[in-house]
Scaffold this motif. Sequence first.
Motif, mmCIF file in Angstrom:
data_model
loop_
_atom_site.group_PDB
_atom_site.id
_atom_site.type_symbol
_atom_site.label_atom_id
_atom_site.label_comp_id
_atom_site.label_asym_id
_atom_site.label_seq_id
_atom_site.Cartn_x
_atom_site.Cartn_y
_atom_site.Cartn_z
ATOM 1 N N ASP A 151 66.306 42.714 72.841
ATOM 2 C CA ASP A 151 65.607 41.550 71.915
ATOM 3 C C ASP A 151 66.368 41.899 70.543
ATOM 4 O O ASP A 151 67.222 42.819 69.939
ATOM 5 C CB ASP A 151 64.319 42.529 71.160
ATOM 6 C CG ASP A 151 63.710 42.294 69.598
ATOM 7 O OD1 ASP A 151 62.382 41.482 70.068
ATOM 8 O OD2 ASP A 151 64.617 42.282 68.653
ATOM 9 N N TYR A 152 66.324 40.398 69.640
ATOM 10 C CA TYR A 152 67.611 40.249 68.993
ATOM 11 C C TYR A 152 67.629 39.411 68.085
ATOM 12 O O TYR A 152 66.370 38.064 68.045
ATOM 13 C CB TYR A 152 69.128 39.589 69.785
ATOM 14 C CG TYR A 152 69.281 37.961 70.079
ATOM 15 C CD1 TYR A 152 69.267 36.974 68.822
ATOM 16 C CD2 TYR A 152 68.024 37.910 70.830
ATOM 17 C CE1 TYR A 152 69.015 35.409 69.565
ATOM 18 C CE2 TYR A 152 67.536 36.500 71.470
ATOM 19 C CZ TYR A 152 68.208 35.533 70.808
ATOM 20 O OH TYR A 152 68.113 34.468 70.809
ATOM 21 N N ARG A 153 68.148 39.530 67.128
ATOM 22 C CA ARG A 153 68.326 39.034 65.660
ATOM 23 C C ARG A 153 69.298 38.595 64.971
ATOM 24 O O ARG A 153 70.167 39.299 65.083
ATOM 25 C CB ARG A 153 67.126 39.477 64.762
ATOM 26 C CG ARG A 153 67.502 40.857 63.955
ATOM 27 C CD ARG A 153 66.566 41.739 63.486
ATOM 28 N NE ARG A 153 65.010 41.731 63.370
ATOM 29 C CZ ARG A 153 64.227 42.245 63.054
ATOM 30 N NH1 ARG A 153 64.461 42.251 61.379
ATOM 31 N NH2 ARG A 153 62.729 42.011 63.706
ATOM 32 N N VAL A 154 69.742 37.158 64.660
ATOM 33 C CA VAL A 154 70.870 37.183 63.588
ATOM 34 C C VAL A 154 70.706 36.377 62.310
ATOM 35 O O VAL A 154 69.820 35.036 62.503
ATOM 36 C CB VAL A 154 71.855 37.120 64.325
ATOM 37 C CG1 VAL A 154 71.589 35.298 65.138
ATOM 38 C CG2 VAL A 154 73.048 36.331 63.436
ATOM 39 N N SER A 155 71.098 35.986 61.292
ATOM 40 C CA SER A 155 70.394 35.711 59.726
ATOM 41 C C SER A 155 71.958 35.504 59.122
ATOM 42 O O SER A 155 72.874 35.925 59.574
ATOM 43 C CB SER A 155 69.495 35.536 59.352
ATOM 44 O OG SER A 155 69.467 36.692 58.299
ATOM 45 N N LEU A 156 72.243 33.835 58.886
ATOM 46 C CA LEU A 156 72.930 33.487 57.805
ATOM 47 C C LEU A 156 72.764 32.811 56.598
ATOM 48 O O LEU A 156 71.665 31.619 57.050
ATOM 49 C CB LEU A 156 74.050 32.420 58.708
ATOM 50 C CG LEU A 156 74.897 31.883 57.931
ATOM 51 C CD1 LEU A 156 75.940 32.737 57.311
ATOM 52 C CD2 LEU A 156 76.050 31.082 58.410
ATOM 53 N N GLY A 157 72.833 33.837 55.640
ATOM 54 C CA GLY A 157 71.561 33.345 54.290
ATOM 55 C C GLY A 157 73.176 32.839 52.893
ATOM 56 O O GLY A 157 74.388 33.601 53.013
ATOM 57 N N LYS A 158 73.103 32.726 52.153
ATOM 58 C CA LYS A 158 73.599 32.109 50.669
ATOM 59 C C LYS A 158 72.781 33.342 50.532
ATOM 60 O O LYS A 158 71.117 33.190 49.099
ATOM 61 C CB LYS A 158 73.459 30.610 50.012
ATOM 62 C CG LYS A 158 73.852 30.747 49.058
ATOM 63 C CD LYS A 158 74.967 30.702 48.739
ATOM 64 C CE LYS A 158 75.854 30.264 48.011
ATOM 65 N NZ LYS A 158 77.534 30.007 48.380
ATOM 66 N N PRO A 159 73.639 34.634 49.456
ATOM 67 C CA PRO A 159 72.895 35.688 48.470
ATOM 68 C C PRO A 159 72.831 34.786 46.800
ATOM 69 O O PRO A 159 73.216 33.564 46.556
ATOM 70 C CB PRO A 159 74.008 36.041 48.737
ATOM 71 C CG PRO A 159 75.322 36.315 49.818
ATOM 72 C CD PRO A 159 75.351 35.027 49.965
ATOM 73 N N PHE A 160 71.749 35.779 46.814
ATOM 74 C CA PHE A 160 71.677 35.055 45.410
ATOM 75 C C PHE A 160 72.853 35.690 44.541
ATOM 76 O O PHE A 160 73.385 36.720 44.977
ATOM 77 C CB PHE A 160 70.217 35.571 44.807
ATOM 78 C CG PHE A 160 69.203 35.284 45.387
ATOM 79 C CD1 PHE A 160 68.553 34.241 44.835
ATOM 80 C CD2 PHE A 160 68.065 36.271 46.360
ATOM 81 C CE1 PHE A 160 67.371 33.736 45.587
ATOM 82 C CE2 PHE A 160 66.869 35.324 47.170
ATOM 83 C CZ PHE A 160 66.712 34.083 46.022
ATOM 84 N N VAL A 161 72.740 34.853 43.024
ATOM 85 C CA VAL A 161 73.677 35.330 42.431
ATOM 86 C C VAL A 161 73.325 36.335 41.678
ATOM 87 O O VAL A 161 72.611 36.506 41.677
ATOM 88 C CB VAL A 161 74.280 34.524 41.253
ATOM 89 C CG1 VAL A 161 74.619 32.989 41.494
ATOM 90 C CG2 VAL A 161 72.442 33.985 40.716
ATOM 91 N N THR A 162 74.789 37.164 41.453
ATOM 92 C CA THR A 162 73.978 38.612 41.100
ATOM 93 C C THR A 162 73.639 39.029 39.737
ATOM 94 O O THR A 162 72.960 39.699 38.898
ATOM 95 C CB THR A 162 75.435 40.318 41.130
ATOM 96 O OG1 THR A 162 76.405 39.792 40.721
ATOM 97 C CG2 THR A 162 75.576 39.720 43.081
#
Length: 400
Positions: free
Chosen positions: A145-156
Amino acid sequence: MKLNFVAQLWGRYNVSNPGTTVSGESAPETLDVGIRRLRLVLSGQLTPRVFVFVQFGQNSFSYLSPRKTGAFFHDATADFAVVPKALSLGLGLNGWDGPSRYANSSVASILALDTPLFQEATNDVNDQQVRRLGVYAKGKLGKVDYRVSLGKPFVTQTAAPPPDPISPHSTYSTLNPKAIIHGYLMYQFLDPESNTSASTAGSYLGKKRVFNIGAGLVYQAKGVWHTTLAGDTVSQAIRLFAVDVFYDAPLNAATGTAITIYGGYYRYDFGPGYLKNEGVMNPADGTRTGAASFNGPGNSYPLVGTGNILYAQAAYLGKQGLLGEYGTLQPYASVQWARYDRLADPMCLANIGVNWLIYGNHSKFTVNYENRPIFMAQPTGAIEAASRRGEYVLQYQVAF
């Protein structure tokens, strides 16, 4: 379409960290009631290939919280099964996270009082309750079972509270954030687990026989920074890695007894000296100058930092009908042992408690005792363990 609801209500007594204040007054102990979690989930398989998931709710609402604010969307995603079961692609505000099993937990089936919060490693600093806007892929290839994600973090800069300012100790960068990669895979030896949503179950209460070994990672280039002795600014990547194991199975099918065991090793690299103190639904808001510990106010302790972590939890489910029509009991215990680079001594957090399962996880009480370390900053600069304090919680959970 399906609608789910869960509420976790806490009554709590806490022995405060040294020097704790509430509204400027000394508070060596606190007693309060709060809403730890309140969630509504609308989800459904719109077509044989299209699945949508929307979650709305609130976390950690207490007498110190701003009124009439705080509820927000946790998830808003849609995914398409390119190859049924093997590959689904989705996007939106999502929590398909690594590096470990409980980087995103199923709220209604949490085994202990609360999740292993250190696994939500970037919670509310560059994400929104471990969610971010991005794309993801998930699926099952045989027993994997696999998962992978690519996201844009929120500005800190929009984090509350904001991260520590830049110093020789690493902290989150305020520059334009680079993409963040999450990945986690499990080899499922026995019964397969559902991957319809991103959250993972804490216990199946003897209804499944599950044995998984998992591994995962999180990577964000230039996610943190620090200053050198010469005053130069150095940016570096956030690198998190974990391996873990989960076993949940019935012991006696006739009586309904079951056992749950989870454990793992976690290597976190947020840069030199990174350390985050945090207290769950903290019942205090300040400290007296010169009297405070390194932990900070209320129930705070060093939760996440650069270093190595070991974690284990286990529970035993009593026989069905142990208490007659009032259900059964599930005693549990957990321990987090961390060797954070900035601390002179290990950080050890222990919890012990019992779930009273009146109607499974749909209606349950939990009594929990947490014992946390108190760290003090020494004149030499060393941060050493000095004593320990405790917190007692009574929780009622209702879910459907």
